[in-house]
Design an enzyme around this catalytic site. Structure first.
Site, mmCIF file in Angstrom:
data_model
loop_
_atom_site.group_PDB
_atom_site.id
_atom_site.type_symbol
_atom_site.label_atom_id
_atom_site.label_comp_id
_atom_site.label_asym_id
_atom_site.label_seq_id
_atom_site.Cartn_x
_atom_site.Cartn_y
_atom_site.Cartn_z
ATOM 1 N N GLU A 1 66.328 30.521 10.071
ATOM 2 C CA GLU A 1 65.277 29.979 9.401
ATOM 3 C C GLU A 1 65.339 27.964 8.583
ATOM 4 O O GLU A 1 64.832 28.013 8.082
ATOM 5 C CB GLU A 1 65.409 30.830 8.533
ATOM 6 C CG GLU A 1 64.778 32.266 8.827
ATOM 7 C CD GLU A 1 64.538 33.060 8.003
ATOM 8 O OE1 GLU A 1 63.509 33.913 8.252
ATOM 9 O OE2 GLU A 1 64.979 33.043 6.530
ATOM 10 N N TYR B 1 50.665 30.067 34.732
ATOM 11 C CA TYR B 1 51.167 28.049 34.261
ATOM 12 C C TYR B 1 51.689 27.854 35.278
ATOM 13 O O TYR B 1 52.255 27.915 35.690
ATOM 14 C CB TYR B 1 52.301 29.104 33.504
ATOM 15 C CG TYR B 1 51.560 30.125 32.396
ATOM 16 C CD1 TYR B 1 50.420 30.410 32.172
ATOM 17 C CD2 TYR B 1 52.642 30.271 30.752
ATOM 18 C CE1 TYR B 1 50.237 31.840 31.255
ATOM 19 C CE2 TYR B 1 52.323 31.507 30.130
ATOM 20 C CZ TYR B 1 51.521 32.121 29.860
ATOM 21 O OH TYR B 1 51.414 33.180 29.375
#
Length: 392
Positions: free
Chosen positions: A372, A298
């Site tokens: 979360e 990448y």
């Protein structure tokens, strides 16, 4: 956190957690995200969006057209898990042996689906198009480039791109981003040292590939120490050494594999030649041979300054000015870089650690989990960025 989350985004918290946990229990490796892609496509269809599935094997693209014409913004989430056995003991832990979501990609999918729902409710106010890209195989071998080759930046043509990544290096309630280089290019190198085997008691009759390989590993560190300016980051890490087959036998061959990380494009192009020169020169000095294979991975993830400034203002409205931080460039890699090479864009980190709850383990750890409560923050950031960019 002194910013604001809109009531409709706050109300998404239970569904965001439910989606994330469903995905977390069923991780899938790169280009195997069949179940995940089906869930994504079903959710996008339910919102009434134009959906294209099977892009670059398992990728999914949703098209949300606003009420008025305008530019097109790409929002991206990666979907794949990792070949790691989960050890969190969470009630929603992976049910797939040897695989887990150890990098937060389950959360990325949940956040982009949440943003899709919010933006759909506001579509008549949007001047332009939002392209929702759910990408496979970020952990390898890479899904961004195949998606681009499959035309994801066309029809309509994408003008800018934005992506987010949960990160346990930063606490809950923060957003980390910086203009310019953010994450490094990630290349791979293999060095095979070929000597001459022999008896361990008679080294003078052999050419010890283990000894030569050890000198090669040490010599390669001179690249960062003596061949590159101290202000220019570069990492050469030899991560594996394979050779030999018995304690008293001199190994005839050793294979080294490693990773090379850099930000500067010109330096990156020069590194294969430098590694080849050093490895072969050291081997020759000992009467051995070195064969070098170099694979470009990448490219560096580089944020557009203008787009980053736009996202930074949005982030301040979400987490407060004090919650927006500028991280140092990170030597990890990301194939979001391919999107940012093609169009102006920004990649940002959403702080997700909560040490008080034990949610602070690093990415790619068997113990990785995140708070979360970061999910609605990510949704709000995606929604407001889309609104701001399309309104400009």
């Amino acid at each position: 956190m002194t910013g604001t989350l809109e009531p409709e985004v706050r109300r998404l918290q239970p569904s965001l957690s439910e989606t994330r946990r469903t995905l977390h229990q069923h991780p899938e490796l790169g280009f195997q995200e069949v179940r995940t892609a089906a869930l994504v496509a079903d959710r996008l269809h339910a919102l009434g969006l134009e959906v294209r599935a099977g892009v670059a094997q398992t990728g999914v693209v949703g098209l949300l057209r606003g009420g008025r014409p305008g530019r097109t913004l790409l929002l991206r989430a990666d979907m794949d898990g990792l070949p790691i056995a989960e050890a969190t003991g969470a009630p929603y832990a992976s049910r797939t042996p040897g695989q887990m979501h150890a990098c937060g990609h389950d959360g990325h999918v949940a956040m982009l689906l949440g943003a899709a729902a919010c933006l759909t409710e506001r579509r008549e106010r949007l001047a332009g198009t939002v392209k929702l890209v759910f990408q496979p195989a970020e952990e390898g071998p890479g899904g961004a480039k195949p998606m681009i080759e499959a035309g994801v930046l066309e029809s309509p043509r994408v003008d800018a791109a934005f992506g987010i990544h949960l990160l346990n290096d930063h606490p809950l309630g923060t957003v980390a981003l910086r203009p310019g280089p953010l994450m490094a290019a990630t290349d791979r190198v293999v060095v095979r040292v070929v000597g001459k085997g022999g008896h361990g008691a008679s080294p003078h009759q052999a050419v010890d590939a283990v000894l030569v390989a050890a000198h090669v590993v040490t010599a390669l560190q001179a690249i960062s120490a003596r061949e590159v300016a101290p202000t220019t980051p570069v990492v050469v890490t030899m991560g594996t050494v394979h050779g030999g087959f018995r304690y008293n036998v001199i190994a005839p061959e050793v294979e080294l594999t490693g990773t090379v990380r850099s930000f500067d494009a010109a330096l990156r192009e020069a590194l294969p030649g430098r590694i080849d020169r050093i490895a072969k020169g050291v081997a020759q000095a000992f009467g051995a041979r070195a064969d070098v294979e170099y694979e470009f991975g990448y490219p560096a993830t580089v944020n557009d300054p203008g787009m980053t400034a736009c996202v930074r203002e949005v982030a301040a409205s979400v987490v407060g000015e004090a919650g927006v931080v500028t991280p140092e460039p990170f030597m990890g890699g990301e194939d979001m870089s391919y999107f940012l090479e093609a169009v102006p864009g920004c990649f940002a980190f959403i702080g997700s650690a909560n040490a008080a709850r034990g949610l602070h383990h690093p990415h790619h750890s068997p113990l990785f989990d995140f708070d979360e409560a970061a999910l609605p923050i990510g949704v709000q950031l995606l929604v407001r960025t889309a609104e701001r960019y399309l309104a400009a």
